[in-house]
Design a protein around this motif. Structure first.
Motif, PDB file in Angstrom:
ATOM      1  N   GLU A  55       0.833  -1.192   0.000  1.00 52.69           N
ATOM      2  CA  GLU A  55       0.000   0.000   0.000  1.00 52.69           C
ATOM      3  C   GLU A  55       0.877   1.255   0.000  1.00 52.69           C
ATOM      4  O   GLU A  55       1.910   1.301   0.668  1.00 52.69           O
ATOM      5  CB  GLU A  55      -0.901   0.010   1.233  1.00 52.69           C
ATOM      6  CG  GLU A  55      -1.972  -1.061   1.230  1.00 52.69           C
ATOM      7  CD  GLU A  55      -3.050  -0.786   0.199  1.00 52.69           C
ATOM      8  OE1 GLU A  55      -3.211   0.380  -0.184  1.00 52.69           O
ATOM      9  OE2 GLU A  55      -3.724  -1.740  -0.217  1.00 52.69           O
ATOM     10  N   PRO A  56       0.483   2.285  -0.770  1.00 53.15           N
ATOM     11  CA  PRO A  56       1.303   3.507  -0.812  1.00 53.15           C
ATOM     12  C   PRO A  56       1.496   4.153   0.551  1.00 53.15           C
ATOM     13  O   PRO A  56       2.526   4.780   0.808  1.00 53.15           O
ATOM     14  CB  PRO A  56       0.522   4.413  -1.763  1.00 53.15           C
ATOM     15  CG  PRO A  56      -0.275   3.484  -2.612  1.00 53.15           C
ATOM     16  CD  PRO A  56      -0.627   2.340  -1.724  1.00 53.15           C
ATOM     17  N   THR A  57       0.508   3.993   1.460  1.00 57.14           N
ATOM     18  CA  THR A  57       0.632   4.625   2.767  1.00 57.14           C
ATOM     19  C   THR A  57       1.692   3.969   3.636  1.00 57.14           C
ATOM     20  O   THR A  57       2.138   4.562   4.635  1.00 57.14           O
ATOM     21  CB  THR A  57      -0.723   4.563   3.495  1.00 57.14           C
ATOM     22  OG1 THR A  57      -1.162   3.202   3.577  1.00 57.14           O
ATOM     23  CG2 THR A  57      -1.768   5.387   2.744  1.00 57.14           C
ATOM     24  N   LEU A  58       2.121   2.734   3.300  1.00 61.37           N
ATOM     25  CA  LEU A  58       3.122   2.026   4.091  1.00 61.37           C
ATOM     26  C   LEU A  58       4.543   2.262   3.598  1.00 61.37           C
ATOM     27  O   LEU A  58       5.504   1.868   4.273  1.00 61.37           O
ATOM     28  CB  LEU A  58       2.839   0.516   4.077  1.00 61.37           C
ATOM     29  CG  LEU A  58       1.493   0.071   4.649  1.00 61.37           C
ATOM     30  CD1 LEU A  58       1.340  -1.441   4.496  1.00 61.37           C
ATOM     31  CD2 LEU A  58       1.364   0.462   6.109  1.00 61.37           C
ATOM     32  N   ARG A  59       4.696   2.869   2.457  1.00 62.95           N
ATOM     33  CA  ARG A  59       6.043   3.033   1.895  1.00 62.95           C
ATOM     34  C   ARG A  59       6.899   3.980   2.726  1.00 62.95           C
ATOM     35  O   ARG A  59       8.122   3.830   2.793  1.00 62.95           O
ATOM     36  CB  ARG A  59       5.933   3.542   0.467  1.00 62.95           C
ATOM     37  CG  ARG A  59       5.305   2.538  -0.489  1.00 62.95           C
ATOM     38  CD  ARG A  59       5.087   3.129  -1.864  1.00 62.95           C
ATOM     39  NE  ARG A  59       4.355   2.186  -2.718  1.00 62.95           N
ATOM     40  CZ  ARG A  59       3.901   2.501  -3.925  1.00 62.95           C
ATOM     41  NH1 ARG A  59       4.077   3.729  -4.416  1.00 62.95           N
ATOM     42  NH2 ARG A  59       3.256   1.597  -4.640  1.00 62.95           N
ATOM     43  N   SER A  60       6.263   4.943   3.368  1.00 60.40           N
ATOM     44  CA  SER A  60       7.044   5.894   4.154  1.00 60.40           C
ATOM     45  C   SER A  60       7.685   5.250   5.368  1.00 60.40           C
ATOM     46  O   SER A  60       8.685   5.761   5.898  1.00 60.40           O
ATOM     47  CB  SER A  60       6.151   7.066   4.598  1.00 60.40           C
ATOM     48  OG  SER A  60       5.078   6.590   5.394  1.00 60.40           O
ATOM     49  N   THR A  61       7.141   4.129   5.829  1.00 58.19           N
ATOM     50  CA  THR A  61       7.694   3.466   7.013  1.00 58.19           C
ATOM     51  C   THR A  61       8.877   2.568   6.692  1.00 58.19           C
ATOM     52  O   THR A  61       9.575   2.118   7.606  1.00 58.19           O
ATOM     53  CB  THR A  61       6.609   2.639   7.700  1.00 58.19           C
ATOM     54  OG1 THR A  61       6.153   1.615   6.807  1.00 58.19           O
ATOM     55  CG2 THR A  61       5.421   3.522   8.094  1.00 58.19           C
ATOM     56  N   THR A  84      11.116   3.280   3.888  1.00 55.73           N
ATOM     57  CA  THR A  84      11.775   3.955   2.767  1.00 55.73           C
ATOM     58  C   THR A  84      13.255   3.633   2.687  1.00 55.73           C
ATOM     59  O   THR A  84      13.809   3.447   1.590  1.00 55.73           O
ATOM     60  CB  THR A  84      11.572   5.475   2.891  1.00 55.73           C
ATOM     61  OG1 THR A  84      10.172   5.741   2.937  1.00 55.73           O
ATOM     62  CG2 THR A  84      12.188   6.196   1.709  1.00 55.73           C
TER      63      THR A  84
END
Length: 251
Positions: A20-26, A28
């Motif tokens: 999910e795109p929202t999990l990519r920041s965690t 990176t």
């Protein structure tokens, strides 16, 4: 080492593009595929028992309830496939087994699916077909049972279409018989110059051109004449026996 890092970068990019795109920041700055995968497993891994129970409850409540055969079977197939991912058939690991237990368990699972499929069918429409399928020994395969029920559904659709067309034609014939021999409704604003009544003009006045067959007793009460200018008799003009015979013939 250079080739190893190349493969690592490729695997990390695959994982990053599928989450999910929202999990990519965690995640990176993670560059190792194993560490990235272990991090996801620890955060999102849950016990499958609750999902298995939910799937089995959905299978027990899954009924046709007016759905088409394709939609009903597709709904069951989705639940079966997901449940199979959680409850996989055990395989022999010793290497010395010759009884082929895996194929027997697979056949038992398919028979269970056939029973689930038949239990959810509408009793009114497919009760007879279900009894015929269950009477076969051994029980047919799931795909064979599905093909049989699809053919039965098509036959019911064709029969229903023929019955509906017959009912429509019957209504049309009855409506034609009711209106046969009667004049079309006239404009109420028209006033006859001969009798002074509304609904017709002088050219179509019954007192001039004579009363038709269906006029019945009214022609005799009003002192009308028939189409030839002669007085109508009580026997032929009334709605007695002669009128009833004509009505039966028309019906």
């Amino acid at each position: 080492m250079e080739d190893w890092w190349t493969v690592q970068s490729m695997l990390v990019s695959w994982i990053m593009n599928t989450i999910e795109p929202t999990l990519r920041s965690t995640v990176t700055y993670m560059e190792n595929a194993k560490e990235l995968w272990e991090d996801f497993r620890e955060r999102f891994s849950v016990v499958n028992g609750l999902r298995i129970q939910q799937l089995k409850a959905d299978l027990a409540d899954c009924k046709q309830q007016g759905m088409t055969m394709v939609a009903y079977f597709g709904k069951l197939k989705t639940l079966w496939d997901e449940l199979a991912n959680y409850e996989q058939i055990p395989r022999c690991s010793c290497g010395g087994c010759k009884c082929d237990i895996a194929s027997k368990l697979e056949k038992r699972r398919e028979e269970e699916r056939v029973h689930q499929f038949l239990m959810g069918l509408d009793d009114v429409s497919y009760g007879t077909v279900r009894s015929n399928v269950l009477a076969v020994d051994p029980l047919p395969s799931l795909n064979r049972v599905y093909a049989t029920l699809v053919q039965e559904e098509r036959m019911k659709t064709i029969t229903r279409s023929k019955e509906e067309r017959g009912e429509v034609m019957g209504h049309v014939v009855q409506a034609g018989l009711k209106t046969k021999g009667r004049p079309d409704p006239k404009d109420k604003s028209m006033v006859c110059s001969h009798c002074g009544k509304t609904g017709h003009d002088g050219k179509s006045c019954f007192q001039i051109i004579g009363h038709p067959e269906w006029w019945g007793e009214r022609a005799r009460k009003e002192g009308g004449t028939n189409g030839r200018g002669q007085q109508r008799s009580g026997t032929s003009a009334g709605r007695g026996r002669g009128g009833m015979v004509r009505a039966n013939i028309a019906h």
